[in-house]
Every structure is written in structure tokens, then in C-alpha cells.
Enzyme design. Structure first.
Site, PDB file in Angstrom:
ATOM      1  N   CYS A  77      56.091  10.597  -9.021  1.00 33.10           N
ATOM      2  CA  CYS A  77      56.805  10.020  -7.876  1.00 33.10           C
ATOM      3  C   CYS A  77      56.222  10.533  -6.558  1.00 33.10           C
ATOM      4  CB  CYS A  77      58.306  10.285  -8.001  1.00 33.10           C
ATOM      5  SG  CYS A  77      59.294   9.263  -6.902  1.00 33.10           S
ATOM      6  N   HIS A 175      59.214   7.511 -13.036  1.00 28.91           N
ATOM      7  CA  HIS A 175      59.696   8.779 -13.605  1.00 28.91           C
ATOM      8  C   HIS A 175      59.638   8.701 -15.128  1.00 28.91           C
ATOM      9  CE1 HIS A 175      61.254  10.779  -9.989  1.00 28.91           C
ATOM     10  NE2 HIS A 175      61.471   9.560  -9.543  1.00 28.91           N
ATOM     11  N   GLU A 177      60.232  10.957 -17.164  1.00 27.12           N
ATOM     12  CA  GLU A 177      61.349  11.746 -17.711  1.00 27.12           C
ATOM     13  C   GLU A 177      62.660  10.962 -17.723  1.00 27.12           C
ATOM     14  OE1 GLU A 177      60.102  11.988 -14.714  1.00 27.12           O
ATOM     15  OE2 GLU A 177      61.569  12.700 -13.245  1.00 27.12           O
TER      16      GLU A 177
END
Lengths: 193, 251
Positions: A77, A175, A177
Site C-alpha cells: 500500500c 493489501h 493480508e
């Protein structure tokens, strides 16, 4: 495998730590030059505003350290954006790893872009086993235009870089994650590089 | 293409889910973490946790819960309920929340939106607005729609955007609980007048309501609670229907 998440007080690192843990590894947070240099994999996170994040990097000397790392580095990001040449956000000079200038989305679209978009034109081992047009999660107001270093495209207003790669440096605007199973696979791919 | 989002909302009290949840396969029906995992596997795009507890230990209990959710769940989630300071937000984000949602505290102290956006970035600040129509005018309400304020919906929404909110979660108290569909006219106006994403809330009852709120209501995301909790609508089935109707979704 020693995985270090660079800790410079920028954003939600707990989620990255947990995502790595779900893959069966432990990541440590560190701002220590030696610890970062000795890691097998380095993750460079970032949430927030570019110029203040860059200031934090300069104050800790990490701005000199990161571009010289030799092991695989993954910027996520804002981390990816700071690895670029400049950012229009706060007129920020970046780490100049990726040869591209980060700019703001136009008024034609809602800003920030929030949600799940598709990635395509996938290149590099980072996307091993990932099908074209899979969805990944993004939250951002600024973007890196397409360039020679683009390894994944997304489209919002116009096609732009969802991921970049230059030698051992990788960056994802999305992202991993937070991108469900697809994101977990991408993170796992990175750890396997 | 950016997908329209489907967001189940869970009410939390003292670290447990509140509303009766009709999941037979749950080992512990009151555990928000287990429910969150199920929703995430079914294809929910995001989750919202609304904390309604009012105890002294509220902050600590919620932070612990957020940590447990972040540990298990690999999609983004928002936490709201009684958040009124930079410290509140800091604790939640540090424990792994992706966004926070503020409501009454923003109405009482609008500067809070600016402060939070400056400190944490607009992307993690959702401002929730509850409103209902009084004499044909949409009026912002507090305390779950019980207390009217001086503020008008569209003016307040514009101000919230200018102060740095990243998203607006609009609940129509006229539609909430009716299962008669979302407030699409007001939603479409918000979506047109503002340039940040709008989450529709209140009124979901059937599959068509979701299609309508994305087309007629121009919403970017739709939030619902009971239709998901009581399995009246399955998330996968909903998304397949949306796709059939030409709405971009993540499947």
C-alpha cells in the site's frame, strides 16, 4: 526463515503479522538496521499520509537503508508508493526504487477507492497460482501509473499498477493480508521467493 | 472492476454477539470470532462489529476481541460503538481493526473527524449517520434513532466528507427493521452529491433489495444484520443473484 516487518510507526501492522502467522511463520517488527539487513524477507508496510511517513523514514535513517537491501522486500500500500520516485501526496520525494511518480485519482471516480478490485496481466512469481481477474482488497486515493515495472494491473478510472517489481523489490498497492485466500497465496509466494 | 461490497454487521456486548444468531453449525453461537470466520468463508467482503456494551471495562474487552478477530479473519473489518477519542481509535487500530466507525461523537464534536483523519488517514474513518424523515426532511438522529438533532442529512454528509471521512455508513431509521428495502432515493442523492463511498444500511429483506440499492440507490456497499444472522439470505446466493443482475461482485 527470518521475516522482519519494518516498524516506523505507520499503520496497521498487526494484520500483516497475523497473516504471516496464519501461513505458519513468525514475523518480527523492527526498526533496527542490523536486524532488517539480516532478515531473509523484509516487509515494508504503510498506511496514512506519504510526506509524514517519509519524514519518519528519514528521521530513522531507514530511507538510506531500504533501497540498499539485497533480500526480497515487499512494500504494501503506502509502502509501495513510498518506494516510487515521488508522490503527489504532500509533494513527497520517495525512495526512487520504482521509476514512477504516484498521482491522485481524478474526480471522475470516488476517492478513496475502497474495496475489492480485480488484478490482471499478472507477471512474476509473486502471482504463481493466481488466476487472472481474481479480486484483491485495496484502499487508496493515490496510484502508480502503468510502467515497465508493472507486474499486475487493476482498473479504476483507468488501468494502473496494482503491483510493481524491480529486481528484489516488490510492491503491492493492495493489501494481501486482507485479501482472503488470494492474498494469503500471494504472501506465501513472496515468502517463497 | 471495483466490486460492490456485502457487509454483515454484528452487534457485540461484553465481547459476545448480541442478537440471536441462527447458525446450527456454530460451536459457540455467541462467539463473534467464530461467526466472523464463517461469514468470511461464505464470501462476505467486509465485517462491521458494533459494540453496544456500556461497562467500565468496555475499552479493554473490545480491544481484546479486535485482536482475536484480526488473528483469524483475512478480510477487512470495521469497529464502532462509543468511540470518541484519538486514544480509542489508536487502541483498536493497533489491535488489528482496519477501520473505525464513529457516529454520535462526530455529531457532538465534528472536529473529531478532522483529528482522526489527520492522525490515521481518511481511509480508516467511517462516519455512520442515522437519519429519518420528519415532515419530508431527512433529519440526523442519535441513540439509535431516538434523539433528533438539528442537523439535516445531506448537509451533515457533505460536512463529514469535507472534514476527511473516508466513507459514510447511512442508516435510514425509517427503513431499519422493516425488511421493505433500503432508502434508495436518499442513498442515490448521497452518492451523487458526495465523492466518497456510501454504505447502505437499514431495510434489507430480500435479494431484490440488494440489487435495487446498488442500481437505484447507487450504493457502493450494502450492510445488513438479521437477514444474514437468521440465514434468510445466504451470502453466496446473494452474490450469485447480484452477478446475474449485472452487478460486479467478488465471487
Amino acid at each position: 526463515m527470518k521475516i522482519v516487518i519494518i516498524d516506523y510507526g505507520a499503520g496497521n501492522i498487526q494484520s500483516i503479522k497475523f497473516a504471516i502467522k496464519r501461513l505458519g511463520y513468525e514475523a518480527v517488527l523492527s526498526d533496527d538496521a542490523q536486524e532488517i539487513e539480516n532478515a531473509d524477507k523484509v516487509i515494508f508496510p504503510g498506511v496514512g499520509e506519504a510526506s509524514s511517513a517519509m519524514k519518519k523514514l528519514r528521521n530513522s535513517g531507514l530511507d538510506k537503508l531500504i533501497p540498499n537491501l539485497k533480500q526480497p522486500v515487499l512494500g504494501i500500500c503506502l509502502g509501495m508508493q513510498l518506494m516510487c520516485k515521488t508522490s503527489e501526496e504532500g509533494n513527497t520525494k520517495g525512495l526512487c526504487i520504482f521509476d514512477v511518480d504516484v498521482v491522485r485519482f481524478s474526480e471522475n471516480v470516488k476517492v478513496p477507492q475502497i474495496g475489492w478490485n480485480q488484478i490482471s496481466s499478472l507477471k512474476s512469481d509473486l502471482f504463481k497460482g493466481i488466476a487472472e481477474k481474481e479480486h484483491i482488497y485495496l484502499v487508496h486515493s493515490f496510484y502508480a501509473p502503468l510502467s515497465a515495472e508493472t507486474i499486475a494491473k487493476a482498473e479504476y478510472d483507468l488501468p494502473y499498477s496494482a503491483a510493481l517489481q524491480m529486481n528484489n523489490f516488490y510492491g503491492t498497492q493492495f493489501h494481501p493480508e486482507k485479501s482472503s485466500e488470494v492474498g494469503a497465496r500471494i504472501l506465501e509466494n513472496f515468502l517463497g521467493i | 472492476m471495483l466490486a460492490k461490497r456485502i457487509i454483515p454487521c454484528l452487534d457485540i456486548k461484553d465481547g459476545r454477539t448480541v442478537k440471536g444468531v441462527n447458525f446450527v453449525d456454530l460451536r459457540d453461537a455467541g462467539d463473534p470470532v467464530e461467526l466472523a470466520e464463517i461469514y468470511s468463508k461464505e464470501g462476505a467482503d467486509e465485517l462491521v462489529f458494533l459494540d453496544i456494551s456500556a461497562t467500565e471495562q468496555k475499552r479493554k474487552t473490545l480491544a481484546e476481541l479486535v485482536y482475536r478477530i484480526a488473528e483469524k479473519v483475512n478480510i477487512p473489518f470495521t469497529v464502532g460503538g462509543g468511540i470518541s477519542s484519538i486514544e480509542d481509535v489508536d487502541i483498536l487500530l493497533q489491535n488489528g481493526a482496519d477501520k473505525v466507525s464513529i457516529n454520535s461523537s462526530a455529531v457532538k464534536n465534528p472536529q473529531l473527524i478532522n483529528d482522526l483523519a489527520a492522525k490515521f488517514g481518511s481511509q480508516c474513518i467511517v462516519v455512520a449517520i442515522d437519519a429519518k424523515q420528519i415532515d419530508g426532511e431527512w433529519i440526523v438522529h442519535l441513540v439509535g434513532g431516538k434523539v433528533p438533532t438539528e442537523r439535516k442529512l445531506f448537509e451533515w454528509a457533505k460536512e463529514v466528507e469535507e472534514r476527511g471521512a473516508g466513507e459514510i455508513l447511512f442508516t435510514s431509521m425509517d427503513h431499519d427493521g422493516t425488511k421493505g428495502g433500503f432508502a434508495n432515493e436518499a442513498l442515490a442523492r448521497l452518492s451523487t452529491e458526495l465523492n466518497i463511498p456510501i454504505i447502505a444500511s437499514g431495510g434489507a429483506g430480500n435479494l431484490q433489495h440488494f440489487t435495487d440499492t446498488f442500481t437505484l440507490g447507487k450504493a457502493d456497499a450494502a450492510l445488513a444484520a438479521s437477514v444474514f444472522h437468521f440465514k434468510e439470505i445466504g451470502i453466496t446466493e446473494l452474490k450469485e443473484k447480484l452477478k446475474e443482475n449485472g452487478i460486479p461482485v467478488r465471487l
